[in-house]
Design a protein around this motif. Structure first.
Motif, PDB file in Angstrom:
ATOM      1  N   MET A 102       0.824  -1.207   0.000  1.00 55.29           N
ATOM      2  CA  MET A 102       0.000   0.000   0.000  1.00 55.29           C
ATOM      3  C   MET A 102       0.861   1.261   0.000  1.00 55.29           C
ATOM      4  O   MET A 102       0.561   2.219  -0.714  1.00 55.29           O
ATOM      5  CB  MET A 102      -0.942   0.001   1.204  1.00 55.29           C
ATOM      6  N   VAL A 106       0.553   3.905  -2.992  1.00 56.53           N
ATOM      7  CA  VAL A 106       0.159   5.276  -2.671  1.00 56.53           C
ATOM      8  C   VAL A 106       1.247   6.261  -3.099  1.00 56.53           C
ATOM      9  O   VAL A 106       0.959   7.312  -3.673  1.00 56.53           O
ATOM     10  CB  VAL A 106      -0.171   5.410  -1.169  1.00 56.53           C
ATOM     11  N   TYR A 121      -4.370  13.735   0.136  1.00 56.52           N
ATOM     12  CA  TYR A 121      -4.403  12.376  -0.405  1.00 56.52           C
ATOM     13  C   TYR A 121      -3.601  11.433   0.494  1.00 56.52           C
ATOM     14  O   TYR A 121      -4.075  10.351   0.862  1.00 56.52           O
ATOM     15  CB  TYR A 121      -3.831  12.389  -1.824  1.00 56.52           C
ATOM     16  N   LYS A 124      -5.205  10.751   4.178  1.00 56.73           N
ATOM     17  CA  LYS A 124      -6.319   9.810   4.202  1.00 56.73           C
ATOM     18  C   LYS A 124      -5.850   8.361   4.097  1.00 56.73           C
ATOM     19  O   LYS A 124      -6.477   7.454   4.627  1.00 56.73           O
ATOM     20  CB  LYS A 124      -7.293  10.103   3.063  1.00 56.73           C
ATOM     21  N   ARG A 125      -4.762   8.124   3.438  1.00 63.75           N
ATOM     22  CA  ARG A 125      -4.285   6.759   3.222  1.00 63.75           C
ATOM     23  C   ARG A 125      -3.277   6.298   4.273  1.00 63.75           C
ATOM     24  O   ARG A 125      -3.286   5.142   4.685  1.00 63.75           O
ATOM     25  CB  ARG A 125      -3.706   6.640   1.825  1.00 63.75           C
ATOM     26  N   TRP A 128      -4.611   4.725   7.622  1.00 69.96           N
ATOM     27  CA  TRP A 128      -4.940   3.291   7.536  1.00 69.96           C
ATOM     28  C   TRP A 128      -3.690   2.431   7.476  1.00 69.96           C
ATOM     29  O   TRP A 128      -3.612   1.385   8.135  1.00 69.96           O
ATOM     30  CB  TRP A 128      -5.848   3.021   6.330  1.00 69.96           C
TER      31      TRP A 128
END
Length: 152
Positions: A102, A106, A121, A124-125, A128
């Protein structure tokens, strides 16, 4: 060789955690201040990603040489019922592999956001991704699997 890899992986995790905490704070501050994502920011991101990728490589070499992992795969029916074997044989590596994939995806996608709102951007990623990483570390205080914070 296994023992030395285990020590290296164990100590390198502190560098990974420092990089992750720095990165989360850096992304949050820039996101909150509506800073435009620049090429310099992208280069910083790539350097931090290198730390994660090195730990990932060490982890996979360790995984392939681990007697715990071998015990898990030799008898999966017993391994899946034994918390320590299941964690190191399946859960830890699966979740860390997911997190590193990930991160790399990303980071590849945020390259297109240079000159715009790349920090929003990323924010938000990376929240997680950070949760995946932090929940998959074998902390010394974990009720699921406990390992020492420092090995000798």
């Amino acid at each position: 060789m296994y023992h030395y890899l285990l020590i290296l992986h164990s100590y390198f995790r502190w560098l990974v955690l420092f990089a992750l905490l720095f990165q989360i704070a850096w992304i949050f501050i820039n996101h909150r201040n509506n800073k435009i994502f620049s090429l310099k920011d992208y280069q910083i991101l790539l350097r931090l990603t290198t730390i994660y990728n090195i730990q990932f490589l060490i982890g996979w070499i360790l995984y392939l040489n681990s007697p715990i992992v071998t015990a898990f795969w030799n008898d999966i029916s017993v391994g899946e019922k034994t918390r320590q074997l299941r964690f190191f044989g399946l859960e830890h590596m699966s979740m860390m592999t997911l997190a590193v994939f990930m991160i790399n995806i990303v980071n590849n996608l945020v390259k297109k956001k240079i000159g715009s709102n790349g920090f929003t951007y990323l924010w938000k990623r990376y929240i997680w991704i950070s949760l995946i990483i932090l929940s998959s570390i074998p902390w010394s205080f974990s009720p699921f699997t406990n390992r020492p914070n420092f090995r000798f």
